[in-house]
Design a protein around this motif. Structure first.
Motif, PDB file in Angstrom:
ATOM      1  N   VAL A   5     -31.748 -35.172   7.113  1.00  0.00           N
ATOM      2  CA  VAL A   5     -32.026 -36.021   8.639  1.00  0.00           C
ATOM      3  C   VAL A   5     -33.626 -35.382   8.166  1.00  0.00           C
ATOM      4  CG1 VAL A   5     -32.946 -35.986  11.185  1.00  0.00           C
ATOM      5  CG2 VAL A   5     -30.076 -35.360  10.430  1.00  0.00           C
ATOM      6  N   GLU A   6     -34.436 -36.852   8.202  1.00  0.00           N
ATOM      7  CA  GLU A   6     -35.889 -36.739   8.075  1.00  0.00           C
ATOM      8  C   GLU A   6     -36.504 -36.635   9.304  1.00  0.00           C
ATOM      9  OE1 GLU A   6     -34.368 -38.955   4.095  1.00  0.00           O
ATOM     10  OE2 GLU A   6     -33.783 -38.744   6.010  1.00  0.00           O
ATOM     11  N   LEU A  20     -43.704 -34.056   5.215  1.00  0.00           N
ATOM     12  CA  LEU A  20     -42.307 -34.633   5.602  1.00  0.00           C
ATOM     13  C   LEU A  20     -41.804 -33.388   5.964  1.00  0.00           C
ATOM     14  CD1 LEU A  20     -41.613 -37.952   3.246  1.00  0.00           C
ATOM     15  CD2 LEU A  20     -42.900 -37.517   5.519  1.00  0.00           C
ATOM     16  N   SER A  21     -39.758 -33.228   6.264  1.00  0.00           N
ATOM     17  CA  SER A  21     -39.438 -32.260   6.613  1.00  0.00           C
ATOM     18  C   SER A  21     -37.907 -33.277   6.497  1.00  0.00           C
ATOM     19  CB  SER A  21     -39.516 -31.672   8.542  1.00  0.00           C
ATOM     20  OG  SER A  21     -40.683 -30.667   8.166  1.00  0.00           O
ATOM     21  N   THR A  69     -47.010 -31.834  -2.357  1.00  0.00           N
ATOM     22  CA  THR A  69     -45.943 -30.748  -2.677  1.00  0.00           C
ATOM     23  C   THR A  69     -44.879 -29.751  -2.233  1.00  0.00           C
ATOM     24  OG1 THR A  69     -48.400 -29.152  -2.768  1.00  0.00           O
ATOM     25  CG2 THR A  69     -47.126 -27.798  -2.262  1.00  0.00           C
ATOM     26  N   ILE A  70     -43.817 -29.810  -3.047  1.00  0.00           N
ATOM     27  CA  ILE A  70     -42.863 -29.748  -1.930  1.00  0.00           C
ATOM     28  C   ILE A  70     -42.450 -28.330  -1.861  1.00  0.00           C
ATOM     29  CG2 ILE A  70     -41.529 -29.887  -4.886  1.00  0.00           C
ATOM     30  CD1 ILE A  70     -38.868 -31.124  -3.173  1.00  0.00           C
ATOM     31  N   SER A  71     -41.581 -27.869  -1.037  1.00  0.00           N
ATOM     32  CA  SER A  71     -41.307 -26.650  -1.322  1.00  0.00           C
ATOM     33  C   SER A  71     -39.982 -26.106   0.003  1.00  0.00           C
ATOM     34  CB  SER A  71     -42.148 -25.911  -0.249  1.00  0.00           C
ATOM     35  OG  SER A  71     -42.722 -26.592   0.939  1.00  0.00           O
ATOM     36  N   ARG A  72     -39.810 -25.075  -0.068  1.00  0.00           N
ATOM     37  CA  ARG A  72     -37.934 -25.153   1.297  1.00  0.00           C
ATOM     38  C   ARG A  72     -38.739 -23.893   1.368  1.00  0.00           C
ATOM     39  NH1 ARG A  72     -33.497 -25.622  -2.804  1.00  0.00           N
ATOM     40  NH2 ARG A  72     -31.778 -25.231  -0.994  1.00  0.00           N
ATOM     41  N   ASP A  73     -37.772 -23.968   2.765  1.00  0.00           N
ATOM     42  CA  ASP A  73     -37.394 -22.349   3.317  1.00  0.00           C
ATOM     43  C   ASP A  73     -35.782 -22.160   4.218  1.00  0.00           C
ATOM     44  OD1 ASP A  73     -37.188 -20.184   4.955  1.00  0.00           O
ATOM     45  OD2 ASP A  73     -38.848 -21.655   6.518  1.00  0.00           O
ATOM     46  N   ASN A  74     -35.615 -21.447   3.126  1.00  0.00           N
ATOM     47  CA  ASN A  74     -34.196 -21.454   2.907  1.00  0.00           C
ATOM     48  C   ASN A  74     -33.781 -20.493   4.034  1.00  0.00           C
ATOM     49  OD1 ASN A  74     -33.688 -22.793   0.342  1.00  0.00           O
ATOM     50  ND2 ASN A  74     -32.826 -20.880  -0.686  1.00  0.00           N
ATOM     51  N   VAL A  79     -36.392 -28.299   3.794  1.00  0.00           N
ATOM     52  CA  VAL A  79     -37.253 -28.877   2.801  1.00  0.00           C
ATOM     53  C   VAL A  79     -38.369 -29.763   3.756  1.00  0.00           C
ATOM     54  CG1 VAL A  79     -35.722 -30.756   2.104  1.00  0.00           C
ATOM     55  CG2 VAL A  79     -37.778 -29.530   0.200  1.00  0.00           C
ATOM     56  N   TYR A  80     -39.352 -29.783   2.050  1.00  0.00           N
ATOM     57  CA  TYR A  80     -40.612 -30.158   3.038  1.00  0.00           C
ATOM     58  C   TYR A  80     -41.459 -31.053   1.974  1.00  0.00           C
ATOM     59  CZ  TYR A  80     -40.247 -26.631   6.203  1.00  0.00           C
ATOM     60  OH  TYR A  80     -40.117 -25.912   7.458  1.00  0.00           O
ATOM     61  N   LEU A  81     -42.684 -31.595   2.012  1.00  0.00           N
ATOM     62  CA  LEU A  81     -43.141 -32.185   1.166  1.00  0.00           C
ATOM     63  C   LEU A  81     -44.273 -32.369   1.886  1.00  0.00           C
ATOM     64  CD1 LEU A  81     -42.958 -33.616  -1.722  1.00  0.00           C
ATOM     65  CD2 LEU A  81     -42.715 -35.748  -0.203  1.00  0.00           C
ATOM     66  N   GLN A  82     -45.257 -31.755   1.535  1.00  0.00           N
ATOM     67  CA  GLN A  82     -47.227 -32.074   1.780  1.00  0.00           C
ATOM     68  C   GLN A  82     -47.622 -33.311   0.522  1.00  0.00           C
ATOM     69  OE1 GLN A  82     -48.368 -30.135   4.338  1.00  0.00           O
ATOM     70  NE2 GLN A  82     -50.580 -31.547   3.968  1.00  0.00           N
TER      71      GLN A  82
END
Length: 124
Positions: A5-6, A20-21, A69-74, A79-82
């Motif tokens: 779910v974005e 974005l998340s 910048t893509i990142s993730r928090d497991n 997952v994020y997109l800054q």
């Protein structure tokens, strides 16, 4: 079954920023490679960014390098997109995707699951 779910899309002026998340559920998040794609009106879906299981490896489309910048928090299954320095040509529906392999990450076929998308509109 995996669900994605974005959120975080919206209207922003050129030069602005959005984050974005993508919330993941249904399986073990850390077992999946995550990607972001986008599709502008009348155009094909295109790759934006990808991140591997641990977050230690990323890949970006040339058009967004240095701005996104893509990142993730497991721990949060997210997952994020800054997105910084946004341009009108970044206007599109943005989709997150999950796949089990770090293969050709720019190819949609690499991914098994897709979200419904979130609209990003950048005004000039």
């Amino acid at each position: 079954q995996v669900q994605l779910v974005e959120s975080g899309g919206g209207l922003v002026q050129a030069g602005g920023s959005l984050r974005l998340s993508c919330a993941f559920s249904g399986r073990t998040f850390s077992s999946y490679v995550m990607g972001w794609f986008r599709q502008a009106l009348g155009k094909e879906r295109e790759f934006v960014a990808a991140i591997n299981w641990s977050g230690g490896r990323t890949n970006y489309a040339d058009s967004v390098k240095g701005r996104f910048t893509i990142s993730r928090d497991n721990a949060k299954n997210t997952v994020y997109l800054q997105m910084n320095s946004l341009k009108p040509e970044d206007t599109a529906v943005y989709y997150c995707a999950a796949g089990s392999k770090w293969g050709v990450v720019a190819a949609p076929r690499t991914y098994d699951y897709w979200g419904q998308g979130t609209q990003v509109t950048v005004s000039s």
